[in-house]
Design a protein around this motif. Structure first.
Motif, PDB file in Angstrom:
ATOM      1  N   PHE A 270       0.838  -1.188   0.000  1.00 46.17           N
ATOM      2  CA  PHE A 270       0.000   0.000   0.000  1.00 46.17           C
ATOM      3  C   PHE A 270       0.874   1.238   0.000  1.00 46.17           C
ATOM      4  O   PHE A 270       1.947   1.264   0.616  1.00 46.17           O
ATOM      5  CB  PHE A 270      -0.905   0.038   1.238  1.00 46.17           C
ATOM      6  N   THR A 271       0.413   2.280  -0.676  1.00 49.65           N
ATOM      7  CA  THR A 271       1.035   3.585  -0.583  1.00 49.65           C
ATOM      8  C   THR A 271      -0.056   4.629  -0.770  1.00 49.65           C
ATOM      9  O   THR A 271      -1.251   4.292  -0.820  1.00 49.65           O
ATOM     10  CB  THR A 271       2.175   3.743  -1.617  1.00 49.65           C
ATOM     11  N   VAL A 272       0.337   5.899  -0.838  1.00 53.54           N
ATOM     12  CA  VAL A 272      -0.615   6.983  -1.074  1.00 53.54           C
ATOM     13  C   VAL A 272      -0.050   7.890  -2.153  1.00 53.54           C
ATOM     14  O   VAL A 272       1.166   7.963  -2.357  1.00 53.54           O
ATOM     15  CB  VAL A 272      -0.896   7.800   0.209  1.00 53.54           C
ATOM     16  N   ASP A 273      -0.943   8.610  -2.844  1.00 55.39           N
ATOM     17  CA  ASP A 273      -0.471   9.585  -3.821  1.00 55.39           C
ATOM     18  C   ASP A 273      -0.148  10.897  -3.109  1.00 55.39           C
ATOM     19  O   ASP A 273      -0.192  10.980  -1.869  1.00 55.39           O
ATOM     20  CB  ASP A 273      -1.479   9.757  -4.951  1.00 55.39           C
ATOM     21  N   GLU A 274       0.186  11.910  -3.876  1.00 59.70           N
ATOM     22  CA  GLU A 274       0.598  13.181  -3.283  1.00 59.70           C
ATOM     23  C   GLU A 274      -0.509  13.845  -2.481  1.00 59.70           C
ATOM     24  O   GLU A 274      -0.233  14.671  -1.604  1.00 59.70           O
ATOM     25  CB  GLU A 274       1.091  14.119  -4.386  1.00 59.70           C
ATOM     26  N   GLU A 275      -1.763  13.488  -2.758  1.00 60.28           N
ATOM     27  CA  GLU A 275      -2.891  14.034  -1.997  1.00 60.28           C
ATOM     28  C   GLU A 275      -3.308  13.130  -0.843  1.00 60.28           C
ATOM     29  O   GLU A 275      -4.312  13.398  -0.167  1.00 60.28           O
ATOM     30  CB  GLU A 275      -4.086  14.263  -2.927  1.00 60.28           C
ATOM     31  N   GLY A 276      -2.567  12.062  -0.624  1.00 60.23           N
ATOM     32  CA  GLY A 276      -2.862  11.176   0.484  1.00 60.23           C
ATOM     33  C   GLY A 276      -3.894  10.117   0.197  1.00 60.23           C
ATOM     34  O   GLY A 276      -4.369   9.438   1.121  1.00 60.23           O
TER      35      GLY A 276
END
Length: 324
Positions: A270-276
Motif C-alpha cells: 500500500f502507498t498513497v499519492d501526493e494528496e494522500g
C-alpha cells in the motif's frame, strides 16, 4: 461486491514499472517516494527514488546490495521491502544459498540490511543477519508494521508439522528490527479452496491500519493465474498475538480478471499519492498461460491503482484495471 469507493477517477499508466515482481512503493516522511521489488535475475536488491509517484517510472535504479558468491544469501534474492524504523533504513528480503556441490539454493530464509544514511540509495548497507525463528525452515516475505507502540513482523513460513501446507502466515513482536521478541503465532493457514490451487500457500503479507481495525492482505495459491489476494482483519484494540483476534475473508478480495486481461494479481503493498489517497501496488501478468518454469518468467509487472473503503470499514480493491 460493491463498486470501489474512490475519491476520484485518477488512473495510472499500467504496467507502472516493467519486470518488477513483489513491488513495494514507500512514501517517506519527507514526501519522497522509494520503490523496490524482485528483479528477474534474483541476484541483487535495487531501489529507485523520486520526488513524485509518477517520477518512479523513469527514475534511475540503484543497486544497493548483491548476492554472496558462496554460502547463505547467495541465490533467490526475493521480495525486498524497505522500511524506515527509528531513524534508519531497513531492507527485509529472502535468500537461498549460493550454488555449489553442498549448497541448497532452496534453503530460503529471511535476512535484514540496515542503512543509517538519510537517502537509502547512499551510505553503507550493513548485513544484520538472518531473522531467527523457532522453526528453522523455508521462510520468506517478511514485512513489518507498528501499532499501539509495538512493532511487529509478519512473514510466511513452512511448518513441517503441517503436511500438505507450503506456507502459513506468522506474526511476532520485534525486540529490534532483526530479532523476534517472543514466540510467533500462526494467524493464517491455507485451507480454503482458492488458497490451495497448485500449492497451499499464504505469503506476501502487508498491513494497513484504518478505522479501528488492523488489516493484513496476503497472496494465496500458485504463482499463475490462480494467484490472488486474501484479507485478514483484527480489531485495533485486540491482542494481535492471539490467533483468535484475526478473521479471514472467505473469498479473495482481489483476483484475476479475464475481461480486463490481468492475471494472477498479488504480492501487494500500500502507498498513497501526493494528496494522500490510498493506492494498491501489486504485480500481475497480462496473459494466463505461462510457458516453462514460472520462476524464469519476467512478465510479472508492477501495477498501481486507487482503492476505496466500504461503509463497513473494509477495503474495497475493486477489479484489476486493464493495461492503459
Amino acid at each position: 461486491m460493491t463498486p470501489p469507493i474512490v475519491n476520484d477517477n485518477k488512473a495510472f499508466a499500467n504496467p507502472f514499472i516493467l519486470e518488477r515482481a513483489d513491488p513495494q512503493i514507500l512514501r517517506h516522511t519527507d514526501g519522497r517516494y522509494h520503490f523496490t521489488a524482485t528483479v528477474p535475475a534474483y541476484d541483487r536488491i535495487v531501489i529507485r527514488s523520486a520526488d513524485s509517484l509518477a517520477g518512479l517510472r523513469d527514475a534511475e535504479e540503484t543497486t544497493i546490495w548483491r548476492r554472496h558468491a558462496e554460502g547463505a544469501m547467495g541465490s533467490h534474492i526475493w521480495a525486498p521491502e524497505l522500511h524506515w524504523i527509528d531513524g534508519a533504513w531497513y531492507v527485509y528480503f529472502a535468500a537461498g544459498e549460493a550454488e555449489s556441490a553442498t549448497a541448497d539454493v532452496w534453503r530460503i530464509r529471511m535476512y535484514v540490511l540496515e542503512n543509517r544514511s538519510a537517502d537509502p540509495r547512499e551510505g553503507e548497507w550493513v548485513e544484520k543477519g538472518q531473522i531467527r525463528t523457532p522453526i528453522d525452515s523455508f521462510s520468506l516475505d517478511a514485512t513489518t508494521f507498528a501499532h499501539r507502540g509495538r512493532r511487529y513482523l509478519c512473514w510466511a513460513q513452512h511448518n513441517p508439522a503441517l503436511p500438505g501446507t507450503n506456507t502459513s502466515l506468522y506474526l511476532a513482536e520485534l525486540a529490534d528490527p532483526w530479532t523476534l521478541a517472543g514466540d510467533p503465532v500462526e494467524i493464517s493457514r491455507p485451507e480454503l479452496p482458492w488458497e490451495t490451487v497448485r500449492f497451499a500457500v499464504n505469503e506476501g503479507p502487508y498491513a494497513i491500519v484504518r478505522g479501528g481495525r488492523v488489516f493484513v492482505t496476503y497472496s494465496a495459491a500458485g504463482t499463475g493465474a490462480e494467484y490472488c489476494v486474501g484479507l485478514l482483519s483484527a480489531d485495533a484494540e485486540a491482542d494481535l498475538l492471539d490467533a483468535a483476534s484475526w478473521s479471514k475473508s472467505p473469498v479473495p478480495v482481489f483476483a484475476t480478471d479475464a475481461e480486463h486481461r490481468i492475471f494472477g494479481p498479488g504480492h501487494n503493498a500500500f502507498t498513497v499519492d501526493e494528496e494522500g489517497r490510498d493506492l494498491l501496488v501489486f504485480h500481475a501478468r497480462a496473459y494466463a498461460e505461462i510457458e516453462g518454469d514460472p520462476l524464469d518468467n519476467p512478465d510479472r509487472h508492477c501495477r498501481v491503482q486507487p482503492f476505496g473503503w466500504r461503509p463497513d470499514g473494509t477495503p474495497d480493491f475493486g477489479r484489476p484495471l486493464p493495461e492503459s
